[in-house]
Scaffold this active site. Structure first.
Site: not given
Ligand SMILES: *Cc1c(COP(=O)(O)O)cnc(C)c1O
Length: 357
Positions: A101, A169, A193
């Site tokens: 990511w 993030d 998540k």
């Molecule tokens: C799942 C995830 C993403 C992507 O998220 P979206 O909502 O699908 O854009 C980005 N960063 C991390 C750390 C993730 O776990």
């Protein structure tokens, strides 16, 4: 009807009391005679839902008064673009890349300006040591991914980057343990998540970082406009906002982030301790950097992967397939996964070794 222990990485399991409340309120929210799905976002009932969710999130996470909270759309992926569009302001940014990511985030930033990879290990199985980071003291911000969802690697502490704003993030570890928000310039996370259904993205940004958005950025990405319009510059993801609000209340009822964090630590330890004790299974991540949210492991014989997954699904344990980039298995054990789910998984893993290992 039986509920399974759902180990999906996201969208992921939600607390049963939240789903029950959603069910009970689905056709008639608090005597309005309509579903939250059917409400105008400009009318009082939804405005109260939105305000309460924001207040509860502020309380649960201890967000200081000089931070704005934005409820946006487009997931973390949209923020990979929105962050540089809002914060670069003609400068360069530093990125710590310790997983898939983080790699996507730095690539997106490079479309809009200078993106330096300040640290990146050869293998994504540990957090790169802080003293090896090549940081630019004049960078617009330092970006990192506290929990790399695919590799199962997690920072256990917030890195010190001096006076440069720290951007994170938090998609897969949002609200998973206590956090000192004041150490950050900006944090963002998709809900699906650990905090709600897909469709809404939380952005928490220090006020002094607003107002430098690149004028070519879409208006819906301009943090200042979104903030001034209370995240209703356009129609927000109303239902996801509502369900997330119920999740924040659930966290409060469970004892807040301190209690949630202790439970998450116990849950992940149960799995890691067993994996480390059983030679048939292996976790490749440095012990100090193992994720509390996404536990990855391999089987001694990868030819047995399909049987392992089939048996697990039959036993009511779906969602364990590792990401295609790394293979093996992954148990995503977000806040709503009960301790019993991890115990049942360990029992299944033991039984699999006994019969097929
Ligand atoms: C799942 C995830 C993403 C992507 O998220 P979206 O909502 O699908 O854009 C980005 N960063 C991390 C750390 C993730 O776990």
């Amino acid at each position: 009807m039986t509920r399974v222990f759902n180990f999906s990485a996201g969208p992921a399991t939600l607390p049963v009391p939240v789903l029950e409340q959603v069910r009970d309120e689905l056709l008639d929210w608090h005597g309005t005679g309509m579903s939250v799905m059917e409400m105008s976002h400009r009318d009082k009932p939804f405005m109260s839902i939105a305000a309460e969710a924001e207040a509860d999130l502020r309380e649960v996470l201890g967000v200081p008064a000089n931070y704005k909270m934005l409820f946006m759309q487009g997931g973390a992926t949209a923020q990979f673009a929105a962050v540089p569009l809002n914060l670069l302001n003609g400068k360069a940014a530093d990125y710590i890349v310790n997983g898939a990511w983080g790699a996507k985030a730095v690539k997106e930033c490079a479309k809009y300006g200078k993106a330096n990879t300040a640290a990146k290990p050869d293998k994504f199985n540990h957090v790169p040591a802080r003293d090896g980071w090549k940081l630019d003291p004049n960078a617009a911000y330092v970006h990192y991914t506290p929990n790399e969802t695919i590799e199962g690697v997690e920072f256990q502490t917030v890195p010190d980057v001096g006076s440069v704003p720290l951007v994170a993030d938090f998609s897969s570890s949002f609200l998973s343990r206590p956090l000192d928000v004041s150490k950050f310039g900006l944090i963002y996370a998709g809900a699906q998540k650990n905090a709600g259904p897909a469709g809404i993205t939380f952005v928490i940004v220090r006020e002094d970082l607003l107002g430098t958005c690149n004028p070519v950025a879409p208006s819906i990405f301009d943090y200042k406009s979104v903030s001034e319009n209370e995240s209703m510059l356009n129609t927000p993801a109303t239902f996801a906002w509502y369900v997330s609000g119920l999740v924040f209340k659930w966290i409060k009822s469970e004892g807040g982030l301190a209690a949630i964090g202790e439970r998450n630590h116990r849950k992940s330890s149960l799995l890691y301790d067993y994996i480390d004790s059983e030679p048939f299974y292996a976790n490749p991540v440095a012990k100090a950097d193992r994720s509390w949210m996404n536990v990855v492991w391999t089987l001694a014989d990868a030819n047995l992967d399909a049987d392992f997954l089939k048996g697990a699904a039959k036993a009511g344990l779906p969602g364990l397939k590792g990401h295609r980039a790394v293979g093996g298995m992954r148990a995503s054990i977000y806040n709503a996964m009960p301790e019993a789910g991890c115990a049942v998984l360990v029992d299944y893993m033991k039984e699999f070794v006994r019969t097929q290992g």
